[in-house]
Structure formats: C-alpha cells, structure tokens
Design a protein around this motif. Sequence first.
Motif, PDB file in Angstrom:
ATOM      1  N   ASP A  41       0.831  -1.202   0.000  1.00 25.96           N
ATOM      2  CA  ASP A  41       0.000   0.000   0.000  1.00 25.96           C
ATOM      3  C   ASP A  41       0.864   1.250   0.000  1.00 25.96           C
ATOM      4  O   ASP A  41       0.544   2.244  -0.649  1.00 25.96           O
ATOM      5  CB  ASP A  41      -0.920   0.032   1.225  1.00 25.96           C
TER       6      ASP A  41
ATOM      7  N   SER B  53       2.388   1.852  -3.440  1.00 22.26           N
ATOM      8  CA  SER B  53       1.465   1.920  -4.580  1.00 22.26           C
ATOM      9  C   SER B  53       1.549   3.280  -5.259  1.00 22.26           C
ATOM     10  O   SER B  53       1.968   4.272  -4.670  1.00 22.26           O
ATOM     11  CB  SER B  53       0.032   1.646  -4.127  1.00 22.26           C
ATOM     12  N   ASP B  54       1.128   3.297  -6.496  1.00 20.11           N
ATOM     13  CA  ASP B  54       1.161   4.508  -7.302  1.00 20.11           C
ATOM     14  C   ASP B  54       0.128   5.510  -6.783  1.00 20.11           C
ATOM     15  O   ASP B  54      -1.055   5.183  -6.675  1.00 20.11           O
ATOM     16  CB  ASP B  54       0.865   4.149  -8.758  1.00 20.11           C
TER      17      ASP B  54
ATOM     18  N   ALA C  42      -1.246   7.834  -8.229  1.00 20.11           N
ATOM     19  CA  ALA C  42      -2.236   8.159  -9.253  1.00 20.11           C
ATOM     20  C   ALA C  42      -3.469   7.263  -9.145  1.00 20.11           C
ATOM     21  O   ALA C  42      -4.542   7.615  -9.629  1.00 20.11           O
ATOM     22  CB  ALA C  42      -1.614   8.026 -10.633  1.00 20.11           C
ATOM     23  N   ASN C  43      -3.308   6.108  -8.492  1.00 19.16           N
ATOM     24  CA  ASN C  43      -4.429   5.185  -8.331  1.00 19.16           C
ATOM     25  C   ASN C  43      -5.366   5.629  -7.208  1.00 19.16           C
ATOM     26  O   ASN C  43      -6.417   5.034  -7.020  1.00 19.16           O
ATOM     27  CB  ASN C  43      -3.919   3.775  -8.030  1.00 19.16           C
ATOM     28  N   GLY C  44      -4.982   6.616  -6.457  1.00 17.03           N
ATOM     29  CA  GLY C  44      -5.806   7.086  -5.347  1.00 17.03           C
ATOM     30  C   GLY C  44      -5.405   6.428  -4.042  1.00 17.03           C
ATOM     31  O   GLY C  44      -4.542   5.554  -3.994  1.00 17.03           O
TER      32      GLY C  44
ATOM     33  N   THR D 288      -5.684   4.126  -0.702  1.00 18.74           N
ATOM     34  CA  THR D 288      -6.216   2.799  -0.398  1.00 18.74           C
ATOM     35  C   THR D 288      -7.280   2.921   0.693  1.00 18.74           C
ATOM     36  O   THR D 288      -7.424   3.969   1.338  1.00 18.74           O
ATOM     37  CB  THR D 288      -5.095   1.860   0.081  1.00 18.74           C
TER      38      THR D 288
END
Length: 77
Positions: A35, A38-39, A41-43, A45
């Motif tokens: 988490d 994580s990128d 840009a994906n928003g 978690t």
Amino acid sequence: MSYYFLVPLIMFFVAMTVISLVRGIIAFLKTTEADLKSDPANGATDMQILQNRMMFNRIKYQGMAVVAVAVLMAMSR
C-alpha cells in the motif's frame, strides 16, 4: 447545575478521542508495504482513507472536549 451535564460530556469526548486514536493507529499498522509503495495516481487505499477519517475524528472530538472544559472553567468562576 450544568456541571452534571458537562462532566459526563467531557468524559464522552475524551473516550471518543481515545477510541478514534486507537482505531487510527490500528489502521496504520494494517497498512502493508505494498500500500505504501502503490502509485499515488491510483488514489488512496481503503486503509489510508480509514486512517485519515479516524485522525480527523480524533481532532474533532479533542476540540470538542477542550471547548467543554473551557465552558466548565468559565462557569466555575
């Protein structure tokens, strides 16, 4: 007379502050390394959203407790 109302109210706000803090810390501890890496840009978690909401709740209840204590102190004079 309102002391009987304010003291339990302060105790409630303090309890809610502690509960929100503990829930936020638990959400933080459940955040995995994946988490964190994580990128963006994906928003956010789900755990990051829960952390944010719990910390906002902590600040909200802490502020309400401070206001209730200030009112109690002002009334005691």
